[in-house]
Design a protein around this motif. Structure first.
Motif, PDB file in Angstrom:
ATOM      1  N   VAL A 189     -11.120   4.964  -0.779  1.00 30.65           N
ATOM      2  CA  VAL A 189      -9.727   5.082  -1.129  1.00 30.65           C
ATOM      3  C   VAL A 189      -9.234   4.739  -2.464  1.00 30.65           C
ATOM      4  O   VAL A 189     -10.096   4.658  -3.157  1.00 30.65           O
ATOM      5  CB  VAL A 189      -8.864   3.997  -0.310  1.00 30.65           C
ATOM      6  CG1 VAL A 189      -9.154   4.080   1.290  1.00 30.65           C
ATOM      7  CG2 VAL A 189      -9.237   2.519  -0.638  1.00 30.65           C
ATOM      8  N   SER A 239      -0.446  12.022  -2.255  1.00 26.48           N
ATOM      9  CA  SER A 239      -0.878  13.436  -2.000  1.00 26.48           C
ATOM     10  C   SER A 239      -0.556  14.626  -3.034  1.00 26.48           C
ATOM     11  O   SER A 239       0.304  14.186  -3.752  1.00 26.48           O
ATOM     12  CB  SER A 239       0.293  14.072  -0.750  1.00 26.48           C
ATOM     13  OG  SER A 239      -0.104  13.231   0.363  1.00 26.48           O
ATOM     14  N   GLU A 256      -4.714  14.874   0.347  1.00 29.38           N
ATOM     15  CA  GLU A 256      -3.454  14.511   1.269  1.00 29.38           C
ATOM     16  C   GLU A 256      -3.770  13.181   1.925  1.00 29.38           C
ATOM     17  O   GLU A 256      -4.927  12.717   2.297  1.00 29.38           O
ATOM     18  CB  GLU A 256      -3.682  15.531   2.486  1.00 29.38           C
ATOM     19  CG  GLU A 256      -2.948  16.960   2.208  1.00 29.38           C
ATOM     20  CD  GLU A 256      -2.971  17.863   3.417  1.00 29.38           C
ATOM     21  OE1 GLU A 256      -3.123  17.433   4.599  1.00 29.38           O
ATOM     22  OE2 GLU A 256      -2.601  18.898   3.203  1.00 29.38           O
ATOM     23  N   ASP A 257      -2.575  12.467   1.752  1.00 31.08           N
ATOM     24  CA  ASP A 257      -2.600  11.347   2.534  1.00 31.08           C
ATOM     25  C   ASP A 257      -3.711  10.157   2.109  1.00 31.08           C
ATOM     26  O   ASP A 257      -4.410   9.494   3.037  1.00 31.08           O
ATOM     27  CB  ASP A 257      -2.578  11.352   4.100  1.00 31.08           C
ATOM     28  CG  ASP A 257      -1.545  11.915   4.478  1.00 31.08           C
ATOM     29  OD1 ASP A 257      -0.306  12.172   3.912  1.00 31.08           O
ATOM     30  OD2 ASP A 257      -1.512  12.832   5.666  1.00 31.08           O
ATOM     31  N   LEU A 258      -3.852   9.915   0.767  1.00 35.37           N
ATOM     32  CA  LEU A 258      -4.958   8.958   0.275  1.00 35.37           C
ATOM     33  C   LEU A 258      -4.289   7.619   0.073  1.00 35.37           C
ATOM     34  O   LEU A 258      -3.292   7.587  -0.582  1.00 35.37           O
ATOM     35  CB  LEU A 258      -5.685   9.521  -1.065  1.00 35.37           C
ATOM     36  CG  LEU A 258      -6.498   8.584  -1.576  1.00 35.37           C
ATOM     37  CD1 LEU A 258      -7.740   8.536  -0.994  1.00 35.37           C
ATOM     38  CD2 LEU A 258      -6.827   9.066  -3.100  1.00 35.37           C
ATOM     39  N   ARG A 259      -4.943   6.984   0.779  1.00 39.02           N
ATOM     40  CA  ARG A 259      -4.378   5.278   0.609  1.00 39.02           C
ATOM     41  C   ARG A 259      -4.618   4.904  -0.694  1.00 39.02           C
ATOM     42  O   ARG A 259      -5.700   5.016  -1.231  1.00 39.02           O
ATOM     43  CB  ARG A 259      -4.955   4.579   1.697  1.00 39.02           C
ATOM     44  CG  ARG A 259      -4.672   4.452   2.996  1.00 39.02           C
ATOM     45  CD  ARG A 259      -5.287   3.579   4.139  1.00 39.02           C
ATOM     46  NE  ARG A 259      -4.897   2.143   3.808  1.00 39.02           N
ATOM     47  CZ  ARG A 259      -5.643   1.292   3.527  1.00 39.02           C
ATOM     48  NH1 ARG A 259      -7.054   1.507   3.720  1.00 39.02           N
ATOM     49  NH2 ARG A 259      -5.269   0.131   3.228  1.00 39.02           N
ATOM     50  N   VAL A 316       0.678   5.891  -0.259  1.00 38.26           N
ATOM     51  CA  VAL A 316       0.019   6.856   0.125  1.00 38.26           C
ATOM     52  C   VAL A 316       0.216   8.204  -0.966  1.00 38.26           C
ATOM     53  O   VAL A 316       1.324   8.394  -1.316  1.00 38.26           O
ATOM     54  CB  VAL A 316       0.329   7.518   1.483  1.00 38.26           C
ATOM     55  CG1 VAL A 316      -0.391   8.811   1.685  1.00 38.26           C
ATOM     56  CG2 VAL A 316       0.011   6.489   2.625  1.00 38.26           C
ATOM     57  N   VAL A 356       3.881  10.235  -4.114  1.00 37.77           N
ATOM     58  CA  VAL A 356       3.376   8.915  -3.612  1.00 37.77           C
ATOM     59  C   VAL A 356       4.638   8.604  -2.517  1.00 37.77           C
ATOM     60  O   VAL A 356       5.701   8.408  -2.811  1.00 37.77           O
ATOM     61  CB  VAL A 356       3.682   7.829  -4.841  1.00 37.77           C
ATOM     62  CG1 VAL A 356       3.197   6.676  -4.449  1.00 37.77           C
ATOM     63  CG2 VAL A 356       2.444   8.491  -5.797  1.00 37.77           C
ATOM     64  N   THR A 357       4.033   8.279  -1.349  1.00 34.11           N
ATOM     65  CA  THR A 357       5.040   7.655  -0.386  1.00 34.11           C
ATOM     66  C   THR A 357       4.872   6.199  -0.286  1.00 34.11           C
ATOM     67  O   THR A 357       3.678   5.515   0.177  1.00 34.11           O
ATOM     68  CB  THR A 357       4.621   8.282   1.073  1.00 34.11           C
ATOM     69  OG1 THR A 357       4.735   9.684   0.893  1.00 34.11           O
ATOM     70  CG2 THR A 357       5.575   7.861   1.970  1.00 34.11           C
ATOM     71  N   ALA A 358       5.901   5.485  -0.333  1.00 31.64           N
ATOM     72  CA  ALA A 358       5.665   3.958  -0.108  1.00 31.64           C
ATOM     73  C   ALA A 358       7.274   3.370  -0.080  1.00 31.64           C
ATOM     74  O   ALA A 358       8.378   3.914  -0.425  1.00 31.64           O
ATOM     75  CB  ALA A 358       5.428   3.526  -1.736  1.00 31.64           C
ATOM     76  N   THR A 390       0.829  -1.172  -0.094  1.00 31.11           N
ATOM     77  CA  THR A 390       0.134  -0.093   0.133  1.00 31.11           C
ATOM     78  C   THR A 390       0.795   1.405  -0.086  1.00 31.11           C
ATOM     79  O   THR A 390       2.110   1.537   0.497  1.00 31.11           O
ATOM     80  CB  THR A 390      -0.949   0.035   1.100  1.00 31.11           C
ATOM     81  OG1 THR A 390      -1.796  -1.156   0.970  1.00 31.11           O
ATOM     82  CG2 THR A 390      -1.852   1.341   1.285  1.00 31.11           C
ATOM     83  N   ARG A 408      11.763   9.260   2.940  1.00 37.53           N
ATOM     84  CA  ARG A 408      10.665   9.730   3.872  1.00 37.53           C
ATOM     85  C   ARG A 408      11.181  10.631   5.125  1.00 37.53           C
ATOM     86  O   ARG A 408      11.990  10.141   5.895  1.00 37.53           O
ATOM     87  CB  ARG A 408       9.909   8.728   4.160  1.00 37.53           C
ATOM     88  CG  ARG A 408       8.598   9.179   5.066  1.00 37.53           C
ATOM     89  CD  ARG A 408       7.247   8.219   4.857  1.00 37.53           C
ATOM     90  NE  ARG A 408       8.028   6.901   5.409  1.00 37.53           N
ATOM     91  CZ  ARG A 408       7.137   5.814   5.603  1.00 37.53           C
ATOM     92  NH1 ARG A 408       5.895   5.969   4.979  1.00 37.53           N
ATOM     93  NH2 ARG A 408       7.609   4.589   5.891  1.00 37.53           N
TER      94      ARG A 408
END
Length: 248
Positions: A117, A86, A93-96, A84, A163-165, A82, A248
């Motif tokens: 989501v 933004s 912001e911070d949508l999975r 995240v 995209v944070t992963a 998964t 991150r």
């Protein structure tokens, strides 16, 4: 008188026999031969309890620190883990982003979007993961389930998508806009292509496609067509190219 002189000799012989058995037993129990276990002139009992070489203690044991028995953490898989999402330009912001094996807006993907989501298909009929070469496909509802992508049409060329992963932040920059028709196989193939808009072309860059419905626009134009999942004919797509990867 003869009995008293021979009795001690008999007892000595019995004692010697018992002493020899004890030495052999000690040698067998220690896993060594009798020659290695019993030194000349030494009592058998001393050989049986002689200390063996010590095993060096581990650093953790000698320091008193607990020894971990947990298995190592699994490696990050960008296609199945998964992420995240933004998009500061539209206040998202911070949508999975939940990955699944499939294609854009199929039944599994629709069920994920119905939870409020985003969904990201991967595999032969989908895309890739964040940061990978190819097309990272992300879809979400615009009107229902909280409408996380309600303002996607306002996203302009040059805007950033984050995209944070897996401990990294992937920054994409929007480069173009597209419209996809659910009633055109060619249009769908262009949306899902490894190079968006160019089916069959080999990708050389990491790209992203953000997609949501064009329900208000279709309804305003008098186009009320819907598929079996309630999707209107058209989708609004924003295409981006990876610009930077940071911790991150």
């Amino acid at each position: 008188m003869m009995l008293s002189r021979t009795a001690p000799a008999t007892l000595v012989g019995v004692a010697a026999l018992l002493t020899g058995c004890a030495g052999a037993g000690a040698a067998e129990s220690s896993g060594t031969s009798g020659k290695a276990a019993v030194s000349a002139g030494a009592p058998a009992s001393a050989a049986a309890v002689a200390p063996g070489p010590e095993t060096p203690a581990s650093p953790a044991a000698s320091s008193g620190a607990p020894v971990s028995t947990e298995p190592p953490a699994p490696a990050f898989d960008p296609r199945t883990d998964t992420a995240v999402l933004s998009v500061p330009a539209i206040g998202l912001e911070d949508l999975r982003v939940v990955p699944y094996e499939g294609t854009t807006d199929d039944w599994p993907g629709t069920r994920i979007q119905n939870r409020g989501v985003a969904a990201s298909p991967y595999g032969d009929r989908g895309g890739v993961g964040p940061g990978e070469i190819g097309n990272y496909l992300v879809t979400a509802h615009r009107l229902s389930a909280g409408g996380p992508m309600r303002d996607l049409p306002a996203l302009d060329k040059g805007d950033s998508v984050f995209v944070t992963a897996g401990g990294s932040v992937y920054e994409y920059v929007i480069t173009e806009s597209r419209q996809t028709s659910f009633r055109s196989e060619r249009s769908l193939a262009e949306q899902r292509a490894a190079v968006p808009g160019h089916p069959g072309e080999k990708p050389t860059k990491a790209m992203i496609t953000l997609s949501t419905c064009a329900t208000p626009e279709d309804d305003a134009a008098g186009n009320f067509w819907r598929d079996d999942r309630g999707n209107p004919e058209h989708r609004i797509d924003r295409i981006g190219v990876l610009r930077e990867v940071s911790d991150r």
